[in-house]
Write a protein that holds these residues in place. Sequence first.
Motif, PDB file in Angstrom:
ATOM      1  N   ARG A   6      13.271   8.464  25.520  1.00  8.88           N
ATOM      2  CA  ARG A   6      11.920   8.896  25.161  1.00  8.88           C
ATOM      3  C   ARG A   6      11.312   9.541  26.395  1.00  8.88           C
ATOM      4  O   ARG A   6      11.467   9.016  27.518  1.00  8.88           O
ATOM      5  CB  ARG A   6      11.083   7.705  24.695  1.00  8.88           C
ATOM      6  CG  ARG A   6       9.765   8.096  24.032  1.00  8.88           C
ATOM      7  CD  ARG A   6       9.049   6.885  23.501  1.00  8.88           C
ATOM      8  NE  ARG A   6       9.703   6.290  22.354  1.00  8.88           N
ATOM      9  CZ  ARG A   6       9.604   6.727  21.106  1.00  8.88           C
ATOM     10  NH1 ARG A   6       8.866   7.812  20.844  1.00  8.88           N
ATOM     11  NH2 ARG A   6      10.226   6.112  20.126  1.00  8.88           N
ATOM     12  N   SER A  61      10.757   0.912  23.182  1.00 12.79           N
ATOM     13  CA  SER A  61      11.027   2.234  23.748  1.00 12.79           C
ATOM     14  C   SER A  61       9.784   2.853  24.376  1.00 12.79           C
ATOM     15  O   SER A  61       9.892   3.727  25.237  1.00 12.79           O
ATOM     16  CB  SER A  61      11.592   3.176  22.674  1.00 12.79           C
ATOM     17  OG  SER A  61      10.610   3.484  21.695  1.00 12.79           O
ATOM     18  N   HIS A  62       8.608   2.402  23.951  1.00 14.74           N
ATOM     19  CA  HIS A  62       7.370   2.908  24.543  1.00 14.74           C
ATOM     20  C   HIS A  62       6.968   2.120  25.790  1.00 14.74           C
ATOM     21  O   HIS A  62       6.266   2.659  26.650  1.00 14.74           O
ATOM     22  CB  HIS A  62       6.223   2.852  23.523  1.00 14.74           C
ATOM     23  CG  HIS A  62       6.230   3.984  22.544  1.00 14.74           C
ATOM     24  ND1 HIS A  62       5.687   5.226  22.825  1.00 14.74           N
ATOM     25  CD2 HIS A  62       6.736   4.081  21.292  1.00 14.74           C
ATOM     26  CE1 HIS A  62       5.848   6.020  21.783  1.00 14.74           C
ATOM     27  NE2 HIS A  62       6.483   5.357  20.833  1.00 14.74           N
TER      28      HIS A  62
END
Length: 847
Positions: free
Chosen positions: A560, A666-667
């Motif tokens: 990401r 993932s953030h």
Amino acid sequence: MQAIFEDIRYALRQFRKVPGFTATAILTLALGIGATTAIFTLVHAVLLKSLPVVKPSELWRVGDTENCCINGGMQDDWSLFSTDQYRTFRDNNPEFLQMAAFQSGANQISVRRQGSDHPAESYISQLVSGNAFDTFGINAYAGRLLQPSDDQKGAAPVAVMSFRTWQQKFGQDPSVIGGSFIINGEPYTVVGVTPPGYYGERLASDPASFWFPLSSEPQIDGVMTVLDRPDLQWLNIIGRVKPDTNIKQVEARMQVQLRQWLASPVSKVEANAKTLIPKQTLHLAPGGGGVQTLRDQYQDGIHLLMWISSFVLLIACANLANLMLVRATTRKLQTSVRSALGAPRARLVRQALTESVVLSVMGGIVSLIFAYGGTKLILHLAFRKSYVPIHATPSLPVLGFAFAVSLLTGVLFGVAPAWMTAHANPIEALRGANRSTGQGSSITQKSLVIVQAAISLVLLCAAGLLTQSLRNLQHQKFGFDTNNRYILHIDPQMAGYKPEQMDAFYRQLHDLLAGIPGMKSVAYSLYSPMEGNNWGTGVYIMGQPPPQPGSNENNASWIRASAGYFDTIGTKILQGREFADQDTSATAPVAMVNRTFAKKFFKDGNAIGQHFRLDLKTTVNYEIVGVTEDTQYWQPDSHIRSMFFLPAQQWVKYEDPDMGTFEQVSHTKMNAIELHTSGFVPGLEAQVRHAIAQVNPNLTVIDFQTFDEQVQSNFNQPGMIVQLTSLFGLLALALASIGLYGVTAYSVERRTSEIGIRMALGADRSAVLRLVLRGAFLQVVIGLAIGIPATILGGRAMANFLYGIKPYDPLVLVVTTIVLLSAAFVAAVLPARRAANTEPMHALRTE
């Protein structure tokens, strides 16, 4: 025994009489033995040494392959296990006295002592089961270690500190034991310190500074907790077995237990994957060496260096044999007289061998200095700034190795002189040994020079091939630009940030960093190029049939990244557009892919406007809006993987809770910050740290380096092999040149009368010069004739170490041949000129 001691005393007296010869011989041996011993120190530490635990031979590991860090799905040959699998094996295999679990990866944690004004520091930690230290038989140096009662939900949060951290960071302060520390924003009590030298269940660079019980995993890992996830494997398992246990029977039973567990509802194995359960297996492997990740990384390179250092030692032995032959020849008169006076031949041979062994032992003792220095050099080249628990000080096994090698070399280079002694003819004493017409020693000496030349060519070519291979690795197109670019790593979770705070945090951090004078752009991502990591998952292309169960055909790597990421790292956009600030939760989900992804999943390579999903159970489709050039995120020799990218500011809502967790993690794990400046910015690191402290004083900068430094760290191991091979090659060349010089000089000295007669009969100086050089170069040419085929075979043997170059590269062979011939010319021309300058009358009076 008394006779042996007399031989040793006699040998020492003889060596005192010729200090120049003795010093040369000891130095030559010390270089050869020292180089080999330095490499063996690494061999012993990485490949042979057991863990510093009690009775390592009783330990067995569940699994025989190396893996990291969190796996999902089938492994076929299992080595990582979930918490529930660990408990199943632990509770149902009574042959194990203890069975412990160890986190296969590691965590970066933020640590600050309670009540201290000092900012938090970053340390490496590991999660282990409460019985891990008991399984290894480890006792605390101070306080106590973890216990099973600590590894229970609701237990008081505790940690164990490594002795090295306690010593270097806290000055062995006794108040640390029982003291309170703020770790990732939560209070923990340090209950004890491990003994010196303990580093965990695996030898690795930068081992853990803190150990926590498995039950602490939700607090340490934050959002992505895997403790109670049976479908995620993250633990290595090592157990201590009872005496006389039949390991094969235990292994067979555990394979059945594995399949039964996978077939149960607890495993959460999807229906389409259940057909793969009968193929799943595991193996028990000796666990005394622990989880041998470092061994797998370095064993091939270490084996190569061991072979190369052995060849250097062989050249040193040949040199010493030549020196001893010259000495035996000059003492031939003395030996003949002793034989004529009744000295037994066996006694003379024993004395010659004793002198060789004594000389080699003295060389072995001096070699320990070179071995210590060489080991420190190797560790520096291999690990650079990282700490690795390998000590350069020779251990008992290393000392034993050095002593054994010394004895072996003593016998090797002592055989020829001993043979000459055994064949000494008493009649020589009557006519003068120096007038002997025998050519045996001369042939032996020349043969040794030929061997030295051949081995030197092999080592020089190896160095040349590896050097060119490294150059090819370093100068390939990686898909980014390192000029004026910097990488730093932080972990907002260590400062207590929650998922819902991440967008605001990154916006604030971006604006402060972008405000630094000279800053062109700022970006952030899960990982940066050539960091050696990224995430992986299966992708399902809309309009294409899904792959068969167990197939990896649809696997792709991904990260990401923020808006402006590709421009910041210098990666080109081939089609479409880059991520923008407008790609948020309010807009349709988008993605970018690399060229390999586009070619793999779309026949025409046109990916723009295509859609894919990450899970067949979801309805979330990602539209591909851009295609980038291929970028290397792993090691420099790794193949480029199919890869996609998701925007940092775009959150997608999933109905499936697992996918929701996946989205959150993932953030929150975007720890890599990329910076691009317009040129050199004075005090950039200090300004960056100040900006981060403005955001939150508890934020820890894990590391800060130039992009180029991050890339170059990938070449530490091949660089080490190249540098050491080149060093050994030059050392071999120097020793071979010295050997050629010695043999040529001795030949000139023996032929002084012949040269005088030739010159008296009309031979000019150039003819004498050619005569000597021809004899010297004949040996080198024969050595080349042997060395060239050996070099080609050697190149094929180390083909796995080469990149972008053939094992028989003609240019490398020509260059190294020229280098060897040049060195041989220098070594031979000195005695040749001395021979050419001989006065005939002086030469005729010599004998």
